[in-house]
Design an enzyme around this catalytic site. Structure first.
Site, short mmCIF file in Angstrom:
data_model
loop_
_atom_site.label_atom_id
_atom_site.label_comp_id
_atom_site.label_asym_id
_atom_site.label_seq_id
_atom_site.Cartn_x
_atom_site.Cartn_y
_atom_site.Cartn_z
N SER A 162 -10.02 5.16 3.73
CA SER A 162 -9.21 5.17 4.94
C SER A 162 -7.75 4.93 4.56
O SER A 162 -7.44 3.98 3.84
CB SER A 162 -9.67 4.09 5.92
OG SER A 162 -8.79 4.04 7.03
N SER A 190 -6.06 12.00 4.60
CA SER A 190 -5.30 11.70 5.83
C SER A 190 -3.85 11.33 5.50
O SER A 190 -3.31 10.34 6.00
CB SER A 190 -5.96 10.60 6.64
OG SER A 190 -7.24 11.01 7.09
N ASP A 291 -10.52 13.64 12.35
CA ASP A 291 -10.68 13.48 13.80
C ASP A 291 -10.86 14.81 14.54
O ASP A 291 -11.28 14.83 15.70
CB ASP A 291 -9.48 12.74 14.39
CG ASP A 291 -9.51 11.25 14.05
OD1 ASP A 291 -10.60 10.75 13.69
OD2 ASP A 291 -8.46 10.60 14.13
N LYS A 390 -11.40 4.82 25.10
CA LYS A 390 -10.91 4.32 23.81
C LYS A 390 -9.57 4.94 23.45
O LYS A 390 -8.69 4.26 22.91
CB LYS A 390 -11.94 4.61 22.73
CG LYS A 390 -11.52 4.19 21.35
CD LYS A 390 -12.63 4.39 20.34
CE LYS A 390 -12.15 4.16 18.92
NZ LYS A 390 -11.64 2.82 18.67
#
Length: 418
Positions: A162, A190, A291, A390
């Site tokens: 991450s 990412s 995502d 969320k």
């Protein structure tokens, strides 16, 4: 009881302003809380995740006032060590991973907690750092107890779990008394999120030297965040749902997106164009944009040929195991799809059948299934529809404003079908 809705097929039409970027909002609120003075962050949407960060900002000692989409933050800057506080992060991975190094930069004894799958998601890279730096920690259920103070120095961590680990350290290390280095031991995934972090820190007056491949960072210590007034840009990851809907027959004009944005999820525009090509096999690497996978999978089910979505192992560590969730729910809609360890293989030109599907308590799954429902052959019932809170609390209202045929269901499920 979670919310269950039914959606009848039909195209969406109209104009929608892209919701504010949740990723940019997290970063702006945290930088403002670390700055000494008053900052105004405009274009804020209080999703559950952003509300969690806003609550954490107040725990850092800042005053935060919300009015008409603006958040005014008054902060004294660096605070005294913590003594027994509990910082509740709800289900927000960004809040959790960003705040841990910052809290430790102040030092003391405190607890961070969450709910859902949050505390089951990986924190091992932080634990390895804690072991090296003498920070005490204990994870019990939904609570992580920490005691100690983060000291400047050299930090090593992986880049393929991450990018939030890197961002958390980047926020905290400039506050320390000496210079620090971050060494990333594997290629970074990412990257766009790290770009967003560095841009926001620069906006608030903090300097970081980074190699082009983001495998090494040099962070001078004794820096001070400077208060700023800044606006949060529109979110490509949320706009992606409408952009894909357009490929299924809808006509939605999405405004409020910056073409110069560093958001990695801007890649959805290029991905849509690639899947329009008449090719037998499309290979789509999502390692930089995980995502996008739920809604991208919906698009792939309608595209020509076979789409292989690869580089997706991290999807198993999200709010749900998204690889399994996408495969399970699209199968219910009639899609020929195969789940692999780190990939999905989807046969295109599928028909979406009437079905009862489940969001897996995952906001992006719920919204992706809603887009699929617009092009289905009959009603699609979505269980766990309130999971959208969320990240995009008024998604269903916007969906209805655009002509989405939606109504709330009562049990039993069969009554949801017309």
């Amino acid at each position: 009881m979670s919310k269950t809705i039914a959606i009848s097929p039909g195209c969406l039409s109209g104009t929608v302003i892209a919701p504010p970027s949740k990723s940019a909002a997290h970063r702006a609120l945290i930088c403002a809380a670390l700055a000494k003075g008053t900052s105004v962050i405009s274009n804020i949407a209080l999703s559950d995740d952003i509300s969690a960060t806003l609550a954490a900002v107040r725990m850092l000692g800042a005053e935060a006032t919300v009015s008409d989409g603006n958040v005014t933050i008054c902060s004294a800057g660096k605070r005294s060590p913590f003594c027994g506080e509990n910082i509740f992060c709800n289900e927000s991975g960004s809040t959790l991973r960003f705040l841990i190094p910052i809290l430790l930069s102040f030092g003391g004894r405190f607890t961070v907690s969450g709910r859902g799958r949050l505390m089951q998601r990986p924190l091992d890279d932080y634990f390895q750092i804690f072991d090296q730096k003498g920070i005490q920690y204990e994870l019990r259920g939904d609570k992580l107890q920490l005691e100690g103070t983060l000291l400047h120095g050299r930090f090593s961590l992986a880049g393929n779990v991450s990018s939030q680990y890197i961002t958390g350290l980047l926020f905290a290390l400039p506050l320390l008394s000496g210079d620090s280095e971050i060494v990333v031991t594997t290629p970074v995934e990412s990257v766009g999120y790290i770009d967003m972090t560095l841009e926001m820190m620069k906006r608030f007056g903090v300097r970081v030297q980074a190699q082009k491949d983001y495998r090494y960072f040099y962070i001078p210590g004794n820096q001070t965040y400077q208060p700023q007034n800044t606006a949060v840009e529109g979110d490509y990851s949320q706009a992606a749902f409408y952009l894909v809907a357009n490929e299924l027959g809808s006509k939605v004009c999405v405004t409020g997106l910056s073409e110069s944005s560093s958001q990695g999820d801007k890649e959805i525009v290029n991905m849509i164009e690639r899947l329009k090509k008449d090719e037998p096999v499309h290979i789509v690497d999502v390692s930089q944009v995980p995502d996008l996978v739920p809604v991208l999978s919906v698009l792939a089910a309608k595209a020509k040929g076979i789409t292989r979505i690869v580089g997706a192992s991290r999807l198993r560590l999200k709010e749900s195991d998204r690889l399994h969730a996408v495969c399970t729910e699209l199968k219910k809609l009639g899609v020929l799809i195969k789940e692999e360890n780190d990939a999905l293989e989807i046969c295109g030109e599928s028909c979406f059948f009437s079905a009862v599907v489940d969001s897996h308590n995952d906001h992006r799954m719920a919204m992706a299934l809603a887009i699929a429902a617009t092009a289905a052959e009959g009603d699609v019932v979505i269980c766990g529809a309130d999971s959208v809170k969320k990240s995009y609390g008024n998604f269903w209202e916007k969906f209805a404003e655009l002509g989405g045929a939606i109504h709330e269901c009562q049990q039993p499920m069969e009554t949801c079908f017309k």
